[in-house]
Design an enzyme around this catalytic site. Sequence first.
Site, PDB file in Angstrom:
ATOM      1  N   ILE A 209       0.844  -1.207   0.000  1.00  0.00           N
ATOM      2  CA  ILE A 209       0.000   0.000   0.000  1.00  0.00           C
ATOM      3  C   ILE A 209       0.878   1.257   0.000  1.00  0.00           C
ATOM      4  CG2 ILE A 209      -1.909   1.217   1.136  1.00  0.00           C
ATOM      5  CD1 ILE A 209      -2.666  -1.459   2.469  1.00  0.00           C
TER       6      ILE A 209
ATOM      7  N   ALA B 215       4.219   1.271   7.967  1.00  0.00           N
ATOM      8  CA  ALA B 215       5.157   0.189   8.302  1.00  0.00           C
ATOM      9  C   ALA B 215       4.532  -0.783   9.288  1.00  0.00           C
ATOM     10  CB  ALA B 215       6.434   0.769   8.889  1.00  0.00           C
TER      11      ALA B 215
ATOM     12  N   GLU C 210       4.330  -5.437  10.152  1.00  0.00           N
ATOM     13  CA  GLU C 210       4.219  -6.823   9.701  1.00  0.00           C
ATOM     14  C   GLU C 210       2.728  -7.010   9.451  1.00  0.00           C
ATOM     15  OE1 GLU C 210       6.431  -9.075   9.030  1.00  0.00           O
ATOM     16  OE2 GLU C 210       8.174  -7.912   9.641  1.00  0.00           O
TER      17      GLU C 210
ATOM     18  N   THR D 287      -6.209  -1.480  10.388  1.00  0.00           N
ATOM     19  CA  THR D 287      -7.021  -2.511   9.729  1.00  0.00           C
ATOM     20  C   THR D 287      -8.374  -2.697  10.413  1.00  0.00           C
ATOM     21  OG1 THR D 287      -7.101  -4.909   9.429  1.00  0.00           O
ATOM     22  CG2 THR D 287      -5.702  -4.146  11.165  1.00  0.00           C
ATOM     23  N   ASP D 288      -9.334  -3.230   9.659  1.00  0.00           N
ATOM     24  CA  ASP D 288     -10.637  -3.556  10.261  1.00  0.00           C
ATOM     25  C   ASP D 288     -10.541  -4.804  11.147  1.00  0.00           C
ATOM     26  OD1 ASP D 288     -10.292  -5.462   8.260  1.00  0.00           O
ATOM     27  OD2 ASP D 288     -12.267  -5.187   7.340  1.00  0.00           O
ATOM     28  N   GLU D 289      -9.409  -5.528  11.059  1.00  0.00           N
ATOM     29  CA  GLU D 289      -9.293  -6.786  11.809  1.00  0.00           C
ATOM     30  C   GLU D 289      -9.225  -6.553  13.320  1.00  0.00           C
ATOM     31  OE1 GLU D 289      -6.757  -9.723   9.998  1.00  0.00           O
ATOM     32  OE2 GLU D 289      -6.952  -8.774   8.044  1.00  0.00           O
TER      33      GLU D 289
ATOM     34  N   TYR E 225      -1.602 -10.836  14.626  1.00  0.00           N
ATOM     35  CA  TYR E 225      -1.524  -9.634  13.784  1.00  0.00           C
ATOM     36  C   TYR E 225      -2.520  -8.571  14.250  1.00  0.00           C
ATOM     37  CZ  TYR E 225      -2.707  -6.569   9.844  1.00  0.00           C
ATOM     38  OH  TYR E 225      -2.993  -5.467   9.078  1.00  0.00           O
TER      39      TYR E 225
ATOM     40  N   ALA F  25      -4.137  -8.300  17.022  1.00  0.00           N
ATOM     41  CA  ALA F  25      -3.884  -7.838  18.394  1.00  0.00           C
ATOM     42  C   ALA F  25      -2.763  -6.800  18.397  1.00  0.00           C
ATOM     43  CB  ALA F  25      -3.524  -9.019  19.289  1.00  0.00           C
TER      44      ALA F  25
ATOM     45  N   LYS G  98      -1.927  -4.814  15.905  1.00  0.00           N
ATOM     46  CA  LYS G  98      -2.425  -3.569  15.303  1.00  0.00           C
ATOM     47  C   LYS G  98      -3.363  -2.845  16.275  1.00  0.00           C
ATOM     48  CE  LYS G  98      -1.865  -2.098  11.657  1.00  0.00           C
ATOM     49  NZ  LYS G  98      -0.810  -1.212  11.063  1.00  0.00           N
TER      50      LYS G  98
ATOM     51  N   ASN H 213      -9.799  -5.368   3.605  1.00  0.00           N
ATOM     52  CA  ASN H 213      -8.766  -6.031   2.781  1.00  0.00           C
ATOM     53  C   ASN H 213      -8.525  -5.279   1.478  1.00  0.00           C
ATOM     54  OD1 ASN H 213      -9.753  -8.165   4.629  1.00  0.00           O
ATOM     55  ND2 ASN H 213      -8.320  -9.424   3.479  1.00  0.00           N
TER      56      ASN H 213
HETATM   57  P1  NAD Z   1       3.255  -4.883   3.443  1.00  0.00           P
HETATM   58  O1  NAD Z   1       3.615  -6.046   4.304  1.00  0.00           O
HETATM   59  O2  NAD Z   1       3.113  -5.085   1.974  1.00  0.00           O
HETATM   60  O3  NAD Z   1       4.351  -3.730   3.633  1.00  0.00           O
HETATM   61  C1  NAD Z   1       4.866  -3.370   4.888  1.00  0.00           C
HETATM   62  C2  NAD Z   1       6.113  -2.502   4.648  1.00  0.00           C
HETATM   63  O4  NAD Z   1       6.610  -2.115   5.958  1.00  0.00           O
HETATM   64  C3  NAD Z   1       7.247  -3.269   3.958  1.00  0.00           C
HETATM   65  O5  NAD Z   1       7.824  -2.441   2.969  1.00  0.00           O
HETATM   66  C4  NAD Z   1       8.236  -3.534   5.090  1.00  0.00           C
HETATM   67  O6  NAD Z   1       9.587  -3.616   4.642  1.00  0.00           O
HETATM   68  C5  NAD Z   1       8.014  -2.326   5.983  1.00  0.00           C
HETATM   69  N1  NAD Z   1       8.390  -2.562   7.386  1.00  0.00           N
HETATM   70  C6  NAD Z   1       8.099  -3.654   8.148  1.00  0.00           C
HETATM   71  N2  NAD Z   1       8.623  -3.505   9.384  1.00  0.00           N
HETATM   72  C7  NAD Z   1       9.241  -2.286   9.407  1.00  0.00           C
HETATM   73  C8  NAD Z   1       9.935  -1.547  10.398  1.00  0.00           C
HETATM   74  N3  NAD Z   1      10.135  -2.066  11.630  1.00  0.00           N
HETATM   75  N4  NAD Z   1      10.416  -0.330  10.092  1.00  0.00           N
HETATM   76  C9  NAD Z   1      10.242   0.182   8.835  1.00  0.00           C
HETATM   77  N5  NAD Z   1       9.609  -0.470   7.855  1.00  0.00           N
HETATM   78  C10 NAD Z   1       9.098  -1.695   8.135  1.00  0.00           C
HETATM   79  O7  NAD Z   1       1.940  -4.272   4.074  1.00  0.00           O
HETATM   80  P2  NAD Z   1       0.714  -3.546   3.371  1.00  0.00           P
HETATM   81  O8  NAD Z   1      -0.274  -4.573   2.944  1.00  0.00           O
HETATM   82  O9  NAD Z   1       1.232  -2.546   2.405  1.00  0.00           O
HETATM   83  O10 NAD Z   1       0.061  -2.788   4.628  1.00  0.00           O
HETATM   84  C11 NAD Z   1       0.490  -1.476   4.982  1.00  0.00           C
HETATM   85  C12 NAD Z   1      -0.259  -1.044   6.225  1.00  0.00           C
HETATM   86  O11 NAD Z   1      -1.659  -1.075   5.977  1.00  0.00           O
HETATM   87  C13 NAD Z   1      -0.021  -1.955   7.425  1.00  0.00           C
HETATM   88  O12 NAD Z   1       0.075  -1.144   8.570  1.00  0.00           O
HETATM   89  C14 NAD Z   1      -1.266  -2.829   7.475  1.00  0.00           C
HETATM   90  O13 NAD Z   1      -1.547  -3.238   8.796  1.00  0.00           O
HETATM   91  C15 NAD Z   1      -2.311  -1.871   6.944  1.00  0.00           C
HETATM   92  N6  NAD Z   1      -3.459  -2.497   6.272  1.00  0.00           N
HETATM   93  C16 NAD Z   1      -3.254  -3.403   5.268  1.00  0.00           C
HETATM   94  C17 NAD Z   1      -4.354  -3.955   4.625  1.00  0.00           C
HETATM   95  C18 NAD Z   1      -4.180  -4.940   3.487  1.00  0.00           C
HETATM   96  O14 NAD Z   1      -5.179  -5.519   3.031  1.00  0.00           O
HETATM   97  N7  NAD Z   1      -2.976  -5.158   2.973  1.00  0.00           N
HETATM   98  C19 NAD Z   1      -5.654  -3.585   5.012  1.00  0.00           C
HETATM   99  C20 NAD Z   1      -5.810  -2.648   6.037  1.00  0.00           C
HETATM  100  C21 NAD Z   1      -4.704  -2.105   6.654  1.00  0.00           C
HETATM  101  P1  TYD Z   2      -5.377 -12.874   3.511  1.00  0.00           P
HETATM  102  O1  TYD Z   2      -5.149 -12.354   2.118  1.00  0.00           O
HETATM  103  O2  TYD Z   2      -4.266 -13.597   4.182  1.00  0.00           O
HETATM  104  O3  TYD Z   2      -5.907 -11.632   4.368  1.00  0.00           O
HETATM  105  P2  TYD Z   2      -6.557 -11.592   5.863  1.00  0.00           P
HETATM  106  O4  TYD Z   2      -6.251 -12.859   6.556  1.00  0.00           O
HETATM  107  O5  TYD Z   2      -5.849 -10.421   6.463  1.00  0.00           O
HETATM  108  O6  TYD Z   2      -8.023 -11.353   5.648  1.00  0.00           O
HETATM  109  O7  TYD Z   2      -6.627 -13.856   3.471  1.00  0.00           O
HETATM  110  C1  TYD Z   2      -7.889 -13.435   2.983  1.00  0.00           C
HETATM  111  C2  TYD Z   2      -8.852 -14.576   3.185  1.00  0.00           C
HETATM  112  O8  TYD Z   2      -8.452 -15.676   2.338  1.00  0.00           O
HETATM  113  C3  TYD Z   2      -8.846 -15.148   4.595  1.00  0.00           C
HETATM  114  O9  TYD Z   2     -10.174 -15.535   4.937  1.00  0.00           O
HETATM  115  C4  TYD Z   2      -7.953 -16.371   4.505  1.00  0.00           C
HETATM  116  C5  TYD Z   2      -8.181 -16.849   3.093  1.00  0.00           C
HETATM  117  N1  TYD Z   2      -7.043 -17.523   2.442  1.00  0.00           N
HETATM  118  C6  TYD Z   2      -7.225 -18.789   1.848  1.00  0.00           C
HETATM  119  O10 TYD Z   2      -8.325 -19.366   1.879  1.00  0.00           O
HETATM  120  N2  TYD Z   2      -6.150 -19.369   1.231  1.00  0.00           N
HETATM  121  C7  TYD Z   2      -4.924 -18.767   1.189  1.00  0.00           C
HETATM  122  O11 TYD Z   2      -3.975 -19.367   0.624  1.00  0.00           O
HETATM  123  C8  TYD Z   2      -4.760 -17.477   1.783  1.00  0.00           C
HETATM  124  C9  TYD Z   2      -3.432 -16.788   1.769  1.00  0.00           C
HETATM  125  C10 TYD Z   2      -5.864 -16.895   2.397  1.00  0.00           C
END
Ligand code: NAD
Ligand code: TYD
Length: 356
Positions: free
Chosen positions: A12, A81, A83, A133-135, A159, A161, A163, A188
């Site tokens: 993102i 940033a 995990e 996140t909504d989680e 995760y 918890a 966040k 998501n």
């Molecule tokens: P991602 O895992 O793709 O990217 C995370 C980035 O953070 C990576 O570039 C990583 O190198 C960096 N990073 C990790 N630990 C770090 C640290 N200690 N210091 C500096 N950089 C660090 O994640 P994403 O999917 O892009 O999500 C970004 C944010 O949005 C997160 O906070 C996540 O919780 C939130 N979010 C994600 C989703 C989703 O669906 N992906 C939905 C809602 C919220």
């Molecule tokens: P994911 O993309 O890991 O996002 P989140 O767990 O944060 O919602 O998973 C999305 C949904 O898909 C979740 O219900 C778990 C499911 N899933 C599978 O069924 N198979 C897979 O291989 C993965 C990665 C996720």
Amino acid sequence: MSILVTGGAGFIGSNFIIEWLQQSPSRVINVDKLTYAGNLQNLSCLAETEPHIFCHGDIADQGFIESLLTEHKPTAIINFAAESHVDRSIHGPGDFIQTNVVGTFNLLQATRNYWEKLEGEDKATFRFLHVSTDEVYGSLAPQDPAFCETTAFAPNSPYSASKAASDHMVRAWHHTYGLPVLTTNCSNNYGPFQFPEKLIPLMIINALNGKPLPIYGDGLNVRDWLYVKDHCAAIRVVLDKGRLGETYNIGGYNEKTNIEIVTTICDILDDLQPNPAGSYKRLITYVTDRPGHDRRYAIDAQKMKNELGWTPDDTFETGIRKTIEWYLNNLTWLESVTSGDYRTWMDRNYEQRNIG
Ligand code: NAD
Ligand code: TYD
């Protein structure tokens, strides 16, 4: 003028930076630790002349963050940033506590020290936007109303918890120290540059490679999907117009079961890249469920609409087709990410610019 983005080499964050630089002349300081999820190739479309400064470092390193803030004097920090993958958090929660909890704490402390020394207009207009996140709200039953901003937190995975802990700290730093914060809780995301461990890119790459498409449990868990560019636009709106100390739920009104998602991906791939062996649906494989698997997430994004005038542009149908087309047009990115070659590429291209 500059903004500081953390995690800007991730999924993102990189989409956010690319769009920000298309719309604003202000400089972006990008702090990223470059974990397995950080990939500077995501930003390779940026011209050398773009005002983007990459700084290799950890949000948990308070001294490092403070030195960056003092040097670049950003007007806002956007904290991506983290995990971010639930399955990884189940197998190894330690990194999640370290970055999402300890890291956010140190980032808040560094920000507070910087903000308290600002004066006048600079102090009044500074913002710290925390992306969450909504989680954090836990799991919904089928008949439950969607999550709104007042829904109680009930995180179920390591995760979510971690966040939730970070969201609570951001809130506390506002109420206790007056730090000008905003928090967004989004559903998501999917779109370009998502690491192929998450559902949608994993299914695309496995299908293209003729590998099984693993569906956890009965495949009827529901997620509320949002195209990443709609999320980035929402963050820009919150940064611009959000009320200090408030949280904003961001979602796309696209509740889908996992099996619906995977069959849609197969249908689109059957159309765009038909396989002589038959429909990609033949690869769908039900596997053991994820422990503690949340049944349903759904976002009520009325506050974003009524207060800030934001609604998403893409439906799931338009966003998923664009996403699959993007992956098909960027197979070298996908191969580089899955083979680990992106690490070698980053070593070659960014060694001189790392300062962390
Ligand atoms: P991602 O895992 O793709 O990217 C995370 C980035 O953070 C990576 O570039 C990583 O190198 C960096 N990073 C990790 N630990 C770090 C640290 N200690 N210091 C500096 N950089 C660090 O994640 P994403 O999917 O892009 O999500 C970004 C944010 O949005 C997160 O906070 C996540 O919780 C939130 N979010 C994600 C989703 C989703 O669906 N992906 C939905 C809602 C919220
Ligand atoms: P994911 O993309 O890991 O996002 P989140 O767990 O944060 O919602 O998973 C999305 C949904 O898909 C979740 O219900 C778990 C499911 N899933 C599978 O069924 N198979 C897979 O291989 C993965 C990665 C996720």
